[in-house]
Design a protein around this motif. Sequence first.
Motif, PDB file in Angstrom:
ATOM      1  N   GLY A 133       0.764  -1.306   0.101  1.00  0.00           N
ATOM      2  CA  GLY A 133       0.020  -0.015  -0.026  1.00  0.00           C
ATOM      3  C   GLY A 133       0.836   1.351  -0.139  1.00  0.00           C
ATOM      4  N   ALA A 134       0.078   2.305   0.087  1.00  0.00           N
ATOM      5  CA  ALA A 134       0.759   3.603   0.128  1.00  0.00           C
ATOM      6  C   ALA A 134       1.312   3.957   1.753  1.00  0.00           C
ATOM      7  N   ILE A 135       2.487   3.708   1.943  1.00  0.00           N
ATOM      8  CA  ILE A 135       3.084   3.789   3.397  1.00  0.00           C
ATOM      9  C   ILE A 135       3.197   4.859   4.092  1.00  0.00           C
ATOM     10  N   GLY A 136       3.875   5.898   3.339  1.00  0.00           N
ATOM     11  CA  GLY A 136       4.623   6.885   4.014  1.00  0.00           C
ATOM     12  C   GLY A 136       4.428   8.101   3.087  1.00  0.00           C
ATOM     13  N   PHE A 137       4.776   9.063   3.938  1.00  0.00           N
ATOM     14  CA  PHE A 137       4.720  10.589   3.326  1.00  0.00           C
ATOM     15  C   PHE A 137       5.630  11.449   3.906  1.00  0.00           C
ATOM     16  N   GLU A 138       5.993  12.493   3.191  1.00  0.00           N
ATOM     17  CA  GLU A 138       6.795  13.621   3.758  1.00  0.00           C
ATOM     18  C   GLU A 138       5.755  14.874   4.250  1.00  0.00           C
ATOM     19  N   CYS A 139       6.042  15.351   5.294  1.00  0.00           N
ATOM     20  CA  CYS A 139       5.178  16.487   5.749  1.00  0.00           C
ATOM     21  C   CYS A 139       5.764  17.856   5.205  1.00  0.00           C
ATOM     22  N   GLU A 140       4.753  18.855   5.596  1.00  0.00           N
ATOM     23  CA  GLU A 140       5.743  19.993   5.251  1.00  0.00           C
ATOM     24  C   GLU A 140       6.866  20.577   6.055  1.00  0.00           C
ATOM     25  N   SER A 141       7.105  19.952   7.406  1.00  0.00           N
ATOM     26  CA  SER A 141       8.106  20.216   8.233  1.00  0.00           C
ATOM     27  C   SER A 141       9.154  19.705   7.890  1.00  0.00           C
ATOM     28  N   GLN A 142       9.610  19.447   6.480  1.00  0.00           N
ATOM     29  CA  GLN A 142      10.731  18.667   6.119  1.00  0.00           C
ATOM     30  C   GLN A 142      12.296  19.525   6.471  1.00  0.00           C
ATOM     31  N   PRO A 143      13.275  19.060   6.655  1.00  0.00           N
ATOM     32  CA  PRO A 143      13.628  17.747   6.516  1.00  0.00           C
ATOM     33  C   PRO A 143      13.444  17.018   7.734  1.00  0.00           C
ATOM     34  N   VAL A 144      12.753  15.886   7.744  1.00  0.00           N
ATOM     35  CA  VAL A 144      12.319  15.143   8.962  1.00  0.00           C
ATOM     36  C   VAL A 144      12.155  13.618   8.703  1.00  0.00           C
ATOM     37  N   GLY A 145      12.381  13.369   7.265  1.00  0.00           N
ATOM     38  CA  GLY A 145      11.771  11.830   6.907  1.00  0.00           C
ATOM     39  C   GLY A 145      10.383  11.941   6.872  1.00  0.00           C
ATOM     40  N   ILE A 146      10.051  10.467   6.539  1.00  0.00           N
ATOM     41  CA  ILE A 146       8.604  10.257   6.214  1.00  0.00           C
ATOM     42  C   ILE A 146       7.784   9.751   7.409  1.00  0.00           C
ATOM     43  N   HIS A 147       6.636  10.302   7.498  1.00  0.00           N
ATOM     44  CA  HIS A 147       5.656   9.667   8.378  1.00  0.00           C
ATOM     45  C   HIS A 147       5.101   8.373   7.784  1.00  0.00           C
ATOM     46  N   LEU A 148       4.772   7.506   8.653  1.00  0.00           N
ATOM     47  CA  LEU A 148       4.371   6.260   8.338  1.00  0.00           C
ATOM     48  C   LEU A 148       2.790   6.151   8.701  1.00  0.00           C
ATOM     49  N   ILE A 149       2.092   5.759   7.871  1.00  0.00           N
ATOM     50  CA  ILE A 149       0.471   6.004   8.286  1.00  0.00           C
ATOM     51  C   ILE A 149       0.115   4.718   9.256  1.00  0.00           C
ATOM     52  N   GLU A 150       0.355   5.105  10.557  1.00  0.00           N
ATOM     53  CA  GLU A 150      -0.171   3.944  11.450  1.00  0.00           C
ATOM     54  C   GLU A 150      -1.471   3.709  11.672  1.00  0.00           C
ATOM     55  N   SER A 151      -2.209   4.661  11.334  1.00  0.00           N
ATOM     56  CA  SER A 151      -3.612   4.113  11.430  1.00  0.00           C
ATOM     57  C   SER A 151      -4.076   3.196  10.127  1.00  0.00           C
ATOM     58  N   GLU A 152      -3.229   2.896   9.494  1.00  0.00           N
ATOM     59  CA  GLU A 152      -3.402   1.956   8.271  1.00  0.00           C
ATOM     60  C   GLU A 152      -2.431   0.699   8.087  1.00  0.00           C
ATOM     61  N   PHE A 153      -1.419   0.942   8.869  1.00  0.00           N
ATOM     62  CA  PHE A 153      -0.344  -0.013   8.875  1.00  0.00           C
ATOM     63  C   PHE A 153       0.268  -0.163  10.295  1.00  0.00           C
ATOM     64  N   LEU A 154       0.442  -1.564  10.388  1.00  0.00           N
ATOM     65  CA  LEU A 154       1.397  -2.028  11.553  1.00  0.00           C
ATOM     66  C   LEU A 154       2.747  -2.112  11.109  1.00  0.00           C
ATOM     67  N   ILE A 155       3.537  -1.353  11.995  1.00  0.00           N
ATOM     68  CA  ILE A 155       4.760  -1.008  11.634  1.00  0.00           C
ATOM     69  C   ILE A 155       5.766  -1.734  12.515  1.00  0.00           C
ATOM     70  N   GLU A 156       6.714  -2.514  11.968  1.00  0.00           N
ATOM     71  CA  GLU A 156       7.870  -3.313  12.739  1.00  0.00           C
ATOM     72  C   GLU A 156       9.032  -3.028  12.272  1.00  0.00           C
ATOM     73  N   VAL A 157      10.222  -3.161  13.053  1.00  0.00           N
ATOM     74  CA  VAL A 157      11.306  -2.943  12.515  1.00  0.00           C
ATOM     75  C   VAL A 157      12.272  -4.250  13.023  1.00  0.00           C
ATOM     76  N   ILE A 158      12.893  -5.014  12.068  1.00  0.00           N
ATOM     77  CA  ILE A 158      13.385  -6.238  12.833  1.00  0.00           C
ATOM     78  C   ILE A 158      15.035  -6.105  12.097  1.00  0.00           C
ATOM     79  N   ASP A 159      15.778  -6.916  12.870  1.00  0.00           N
ATOM     80  CA  ASP A 159      17.303  -7.214  12.573  1.00  0.00           C
ATOM     81  C   ASP A 159      16.985  -8.234  11.169  1.00  0.00           C
ATOM     82  N   PRO A 160      17.605  -7.659   9.998  1.00  0.00           N
ATOM     83  CA  PRO A 160      17.048  -8.755   8.728  1.00  0.00           C
ATOM     84  C   PRO A 160      17.861  -9.972   8.967  1.00  0.00           C
ATOM     85  N   LYS A 161      19.028 -10.171   9.728  1.00  0.00           N
ATOM     86  CA  LYS A 161      19.803 -11.493  10.040  1.00  0.00           C
ATOM     87  C   LYS A 161      18.944 -12.169  10.949  1.00  0.00           C
ATOM     88  N   THR A 162      18.706 -11.547  12.267  1.00  0.00           N
ATOM     89  CA  THR A 162      18.293 -12.623  13.231  1.00  0.00           C
ATOM     90  C   THR A 162      16.771 -12.398  13.346  1.00  0.00           C
TER      91      THR A 162
END
Length: 437
Positions: free
Chosen positions: A250-279
């Motif tokens: 889906g369309a996961i993230g976007f940049e707001c007008e307060s840049q440069p801050v990276g992208i916001h992830l649309i957490e109301s529509e996606f559950l976000i996790e970050v993992i170590d790709p190896k372990t």
Amino acid sequence: MHTYFDETIEKSDRASLRDLQSRKLITLFRKVYKHSQFYHRKWKSAGVIDSGQVQSMEDCLQLPLTTKSELVQDQEESPPFGTNLCIPVNNCVRMHQTSGTTGKPLRLLDTSESWDWWLKCWAFVYKGAGVSADDRIYMAFSFGPFIGFWSAYEAAEKIGALTIPGGGLQTKARLQAIIDNEATVLVCTPTYALRLAEVAAEHKIDIANSSIKKVICAGEPGANIPSTKKRIEDCWGAKCFDHTGMTEVGAIGFECESQPVGIHLIESEFLIEVIDPKTEKPLSEGEKGELVITNLGRYSMPVFRYRTGDLVKLNFTPCDCGRTFVRADGGILGRADDMFVVRGINVFPSAIENIVRNCPHVEEFRMEIFKEREMNEINIKLELNPSVQLPDVISRIAQSIVDDLQTLLLLTANTTIVPCGSLPRFDMKAKRCVICD
Ligand SMILES: [Zn+2]
């Protein structure tokens, strides 16, 4: 003055957001368990023999991860659409497929309900960039089987903006359409935003003073690479916004007008996790790892704990725009699978692009990785602006890029100057990093 698609949700406190995700996640799990043969099999082999075993978000997070290759294999075994369908095919209204840059394409189906969810996610993107009903959005895109930018095109209607399709046109005709229709927003890949600028310069079309005020880039990294973003902004005299999404998610993230801050992830529509790709273990805030996504509103063909292969670093500190959606600092930082090693140094193509694009004389470039005495070596082919003619100026430019790569990335690289216009140009995703045999 910031604009929002759903201000209450975008500014809600983290606990309420978590509650909302939790409710959506359990509802999704029950539907998927009942209707998706793919997930039913997968979860059963992981020991879930009754849907009652999974009652909470914590339980869901114990379910196995999903990879793209599993989904591709499932479609190969049960062509053409596979068994990850929660709704019968005859209730679906859209088919899109992945670009196949990393293997076989994956087909994705959407019902009108799922498609409407896609459009809603894009409405967050538009509002985040301050796009409104007063805007005219030009889509510099071919409208092929890929999702981009069909969803952007139709989502514009949700915010009442005027859309102008640019499919089936040559680059110069697209530029003319932008000028003639007084478009205010350009949506395209970052590579193509630069390609349009290059052709505009050839034909002396003044885009820096055109009606375009915003460029929303998607489809590949670029708008998150500082020197590429700056180049787009300088060429177009416009603000450049990064967007990230995937056909299968889906369309996961976007940049707001307060840049440069990276992208916001649309957490109301996606559950976000970050993992170590190896372990595959979860990482804490601020640690760089692989983004894992569960889409919470695409019931036709959902993905549950899907490994995107994209590397991110999450930041939960409040953003100036007032949104509480987590940010991925610097956008997508690379692919877990596109890192390569040169003389013991881990290198990401995006880091090289940032340095090469920082040189104003470089028009186009290509990274070639090849083996010499069993070791990876890298050569960067550079196409310089035709105004650069003197041999000593050319060699000084090439040397300065070699020096910057050495100083900033500890990378030893060679460069080769190639004739203007000799490297490939791209309308969609660029392929600038090539592994040579
Ligand atoms: Zn923000």
